[in-house]
Motif scaffolding. Structure first.
Motif, PDB file in Angstrom:
ATOM      1  N   ASN A  45      20.702  56.580  36.346  1.00 50.20           N
ATOM      2  CA  ASN A  45      21.145  57.552  35.272  1.00 50.20           C
ATOM      3  C   ASN A  45      21.014  57.168  34.072  1.00 50.20           C
ATOM      4  O   ASN A  45      21.789  56.334  33.371  1.00 50.20           O
ATOM      5  N   PHE A  46      19.823  57.573  33.166  1.00 46.95           N
ATOM      6  CA  PHE A  46      19.634  57.170  31.959  1.00 46.95           C
ATOM      7  C   PHE A  46      19.969  57.763  30.987  1.00 46.95           C
ATOM      8  O   PHE A  46      19.595  57.837  29.706  1.00 46.95           O
ATOM      9  N   VAL A  78      26.973  49.172  26.369  1.00 47.14           N
ATOM     10  CA  VAL A  78      25.979  49.436  27.223  1.00 47.14           C
ATOM     11  C   VAL A  78      24.931  50.143  26.596  1.00 47.14           C
ATOM     12  O   VAL A  78      25.492  51.231  25.791  1.00 47.14           O
ATOM     13  N   ILE A  79      23.490  49.978  26.610  1.00 49.10           N
ATOM     14  CA  ILE A  79      22.733  50.752  25.822  1.00 49.10           C
ATOM     15  C   ILE A  79      21.783  51.443  27.009  1.00 49.10           C
ATOM     16  O   ILE A  79      21.528  50.633  27.904  1.00 49.10           O
ATOM     17  N   THR A  80      21.348  52.756  26.860  1.00 48.67           N
ATOM     18  CA  THR A  80      20.363  53.185  27.569  1.00 48.67           C
ATOM     19  C   THR A  80      19.494  54.005  27.025  1.00 48.67           C
ATOM     20  O   THR A  80      19.650  54.568  25.888  1.00 48.67           O
ATOM     21  N   GLY A 111      19.574  48.509  34.884  1.00 49.63           N
ATOM     22  CA  GLY A 111      18.659  49.530  35.475  1.00 49.63           C
ATOM     23  C   GLY A 111      17.362  49.770  34.351  1.00 49.63           C
ATOM     24  O   GLY A 111      17.419  49.377  33.531  1.00 49.63           O
ATOM     25  N   GLY A 112      16.412  50.133  35.315  1.00 51.16           N
ATOM     26  CA  GLY A 112      15.042  50.214  34.602  1.00 51.16           C
ATOM     27  C   GLY A 112      14.352  48.987  34.428  1.00 51.16           C
ATOM     28  O   GLY A 112      14.834  48.032  34.984  1.00 51.16           O
ATOM     29  N   ILE A 156      18.604  50.544  31.215  1.00 55.39           N
ATOM     30  CA  ILE A 156      20.003  50.385  31.167  1.00 55.39           C
ATOM     31  C   ILE A 156      20.354  48.944  30.841  1.00 55.39           C
ATOM     32  O   ILE A 156      19.961  48.012  31.820  1.00 55.39           O
ATOM     33  N   ALA A 157      21.018  48.583  29.778  1.00 53.63           N
ATOM     34  CA  ALA A 157      21.320  47.245  29.579  1.00 53.63           C
ATOM     35  C   ALA A 157      22.803  46.764  28.909  1.00 53.63           C
ATOM     36  O   ALA A 157      22.986  47.665  28.261  1.00 53.63           O
ATOM     37  N   VAL A 158      23.505  45.933  29.236  1.00 53.36           N
ATOM     38  CA  VAL A 158      24.424  45.283  28.853  1.00 53.36           C
ATOM     39  C   VAL A 158      24.370  44.493  27.666  1.00 53.36           C
ATOM     40  O   VAL A 158      23.291  43.495  27.783  1.00 53.36           O
TER      41      VAL A 158
END
Length: 178
Positions: A45-46, A78-80, A111-112, A156-158
Motif C-alpha cells: 500500500n503506497f 515512515v515515508i511512502t 515496501g517497494g 515505503i521506508a522507515v
C-alpha cells in the motif's frame, strides 16, 4: 537483498556477504530486517494512512529501538512515495541532487524498491545500492549521495533521525559524478 553497481565499471556485486563486505569497506552500514513480520497489505500500500504508518512502526519497534540505542536516533517515521504522491516529480528532483548531511541518513525499506547513489573511496567512485524490502542502510554523515526510486517508482521506508528536525541536505557540486 541489496545489490551494488559500481558506476564507472558496471561491476555488479551480489550476495549478502559480498554486499555487506563492500559496504563495510565504504563505511556504509547494511543490515536486514525480517520483512515477513509485515502484513502484505502494509508492504504493497503506497498510500498509507497515518494509522497504517503507526502500525509499521509498532511492528518494527524492537528493531527501531535497537538501532536508536546503538546510533543515537531520537525520532523516526515512515515515508511512502509512488505515482499517487502529490508533487512526486518535485520531491524526486530534490532527492536526486548530490548532497551531504551532518548526520547519517538511514532507511529501512519495507515496501517497494529504491536506490542510494553513494560516493565511495577514490578507487571506487560512485556506486548504486539497489534496495528492496528488508534492506536497512545507513549512509555516513558528510558522504556525498542521493536517493531515488527504481523503475517501479514505489517505496515505503522507515527513516530515523538524530536531529529532531530531521536532516538538512547540503548540496555538493561534484564534477566527478557520473
Amino acid at each position: 537483498m541489496a545489490e551494488i553497481v559500481i558506476r564507472n565499471t558496471n561491476e555488479r556485486i551480489t550476495g549478502v556477504d559480498n554486499v555487506r563486505d563492500f559496504l563495510n569497506k565504504q563505511e556504509v552500514i547494511y543490515e536486514h530486517w525480517n520483512i515477513e513480520k509485515l502484513p502484505e497489505d502494509l508492504q504493497t500500500n503506497f498510500a498509507l494512512t497515518d494509522e497504517e504508518k503507526k502500525r509499521i512502526l509498532g511492528i518494527y519497534d524492537a528493531e527501531i529501538r535497537d538501532l536508536a540505542s546503538r546510533r543515537g536516533y531520537k525520532i523516526w517515521d515512515v515515508i511512502t512515495l509512488s505515482e499517487s504522491t502529490p508533487n512526486l516529480e518535485e520531491l524526486l528532483n530534490k532527492f536526486e541532487e548530490v548532497h551531504t548531511h551532518s548526520e547519517d541518513e538511514i532507511r529501512a525499506i519495507v515496501g517497494g524498491k529504491g536506490i542510494f547513489i553513494i560516493k565511495g573511496a577514490d578507487d571506487v567512485g560512485y556506486f548504486n545500492v539497489e534496495l528492496e524490502p528488508g534492506d536497512v542502510i545507513s549512509v555516513p554523515e558528510n558522504t556525498p549521495h542521493f536517493f531515488t526510486l527504481m523503475d517501479n517508482r514505489q517505496i515505503i521506508a522507515v527513516r530515523l533521525f538524530v536531529e529532531e528536525n530531521g536532516w538538512v541536505a547540503h548540496p555538493v557540486a561534484d564534477p566527478g559524478f557520473q
